[in-house]
Design an enzyme around this catalytic site. Sequence first.
Site, PDB file in Angstrom:
ATOM      1  N   SER A  12      51.751  49.565  35.875  1.00 28.99           N
ATOM      2  CA  SER A  12      50.697  48.575  36.108  1.00 28.99           C
ATOM      3  C   SER A  12      49.311  49.224  36.123  1.00 28.99           C
ATOM      4  O   SER A  12      48.301  48.526  36.032  1.00 28.99           O
ATOM      5  CB  SER A  12      50.939  47.845  37.432  1.00 28.99           C
ATOM      6  N   CYS A  13      49.264  50.540  36.220  1.00 31.14           N
ATOM      7  CA  CYS A  13      47.982  51.252  36.227  1.00 31.14           C
ATOM      8  C   CYS A  13      47.342  51.222  34.837  1.00 31.14           C
ATOM      9  O   CYS A  13      48.008  50.954  33.838  1.00 31.14           O
ATOM     10  CB  CYS A  13      48.174  52.704  36.661  1.00 31.14           C
ATOM     11  N   ILE A  14      46.050  51.496  34.794  1.00 33.47           N
ATOM     12  CA  ILE A  14      45.312  51.553  33.534  1.00 33.47           C
ATOM     13  C   ILE A  14      44.750  52.958  33.346  1.00 33.47           C
ATOM     14  O   ILE A  14      44.106  53.502  34.243  1.00 33.47           O
ATOM     15  CB  ILE A  14      44.134  50.557  33.526  1.00 33.47           C
TER      16      ILE A  14
END
Length: 206
Positions: A12-14
């Site tokens: 879910s991180c960018i």
Amino acid sequence: PGDVLVSLGLGSCIGVALMDDSRRAVALAHVVLPSAGDASSASSAGGKFADTAVPLLVDEVCGLGAARRRLFAVMVGGAQMFSLGGAGMDIGTRNAVAVREALHRIGIPVRAAVTGGSVGRTIRVYAGSGRVTCKEAGNELPQVFAKSEADKAAVLKFFAEQGIKPQEITVGQIQVTDKLANEYSGNQTGPRYIVQQTVTVNSSDV
């Protein structure tokens, strides 16, 4: 010039990279949450939050000699790794939106983005050449290939919309790593397949 910046295992991180082609100046942040206000406790790690990471990246890359007016961004990640129900639980989408909003506020365009879906990714930024690669991971090879093709199509469409000519784009061969093929590997957790394909743009229009 030979440095490689990496954000591994983005769910879910960018992973957001800021780049200036003319100076080969790059900076990369691993964004975990949309804003510092989403953190459960106080933290001085501003690079973890979209609203604080982007301004910090600008300062960092300009300190390396980049010109702010020539900066552009590349985004990878923002997947929905677990079906927990409720739009408020989709941190990946919230992260992607927050990063785009932070970039828009300071006038930095997104040149390429591979976000969403439900697969983990890894971004690598090669400082010497300005090349950026994205690896995707999954357990079912047909689905991984299909997702990779969809992402490639989205990236090529984006480039076309930016006026980049087809002859300025080179699409590399797909490379597949099967983690189970190495019988001596002690790492049998996570996705089985890792797929990588490189799209390279050589353009004077920056």
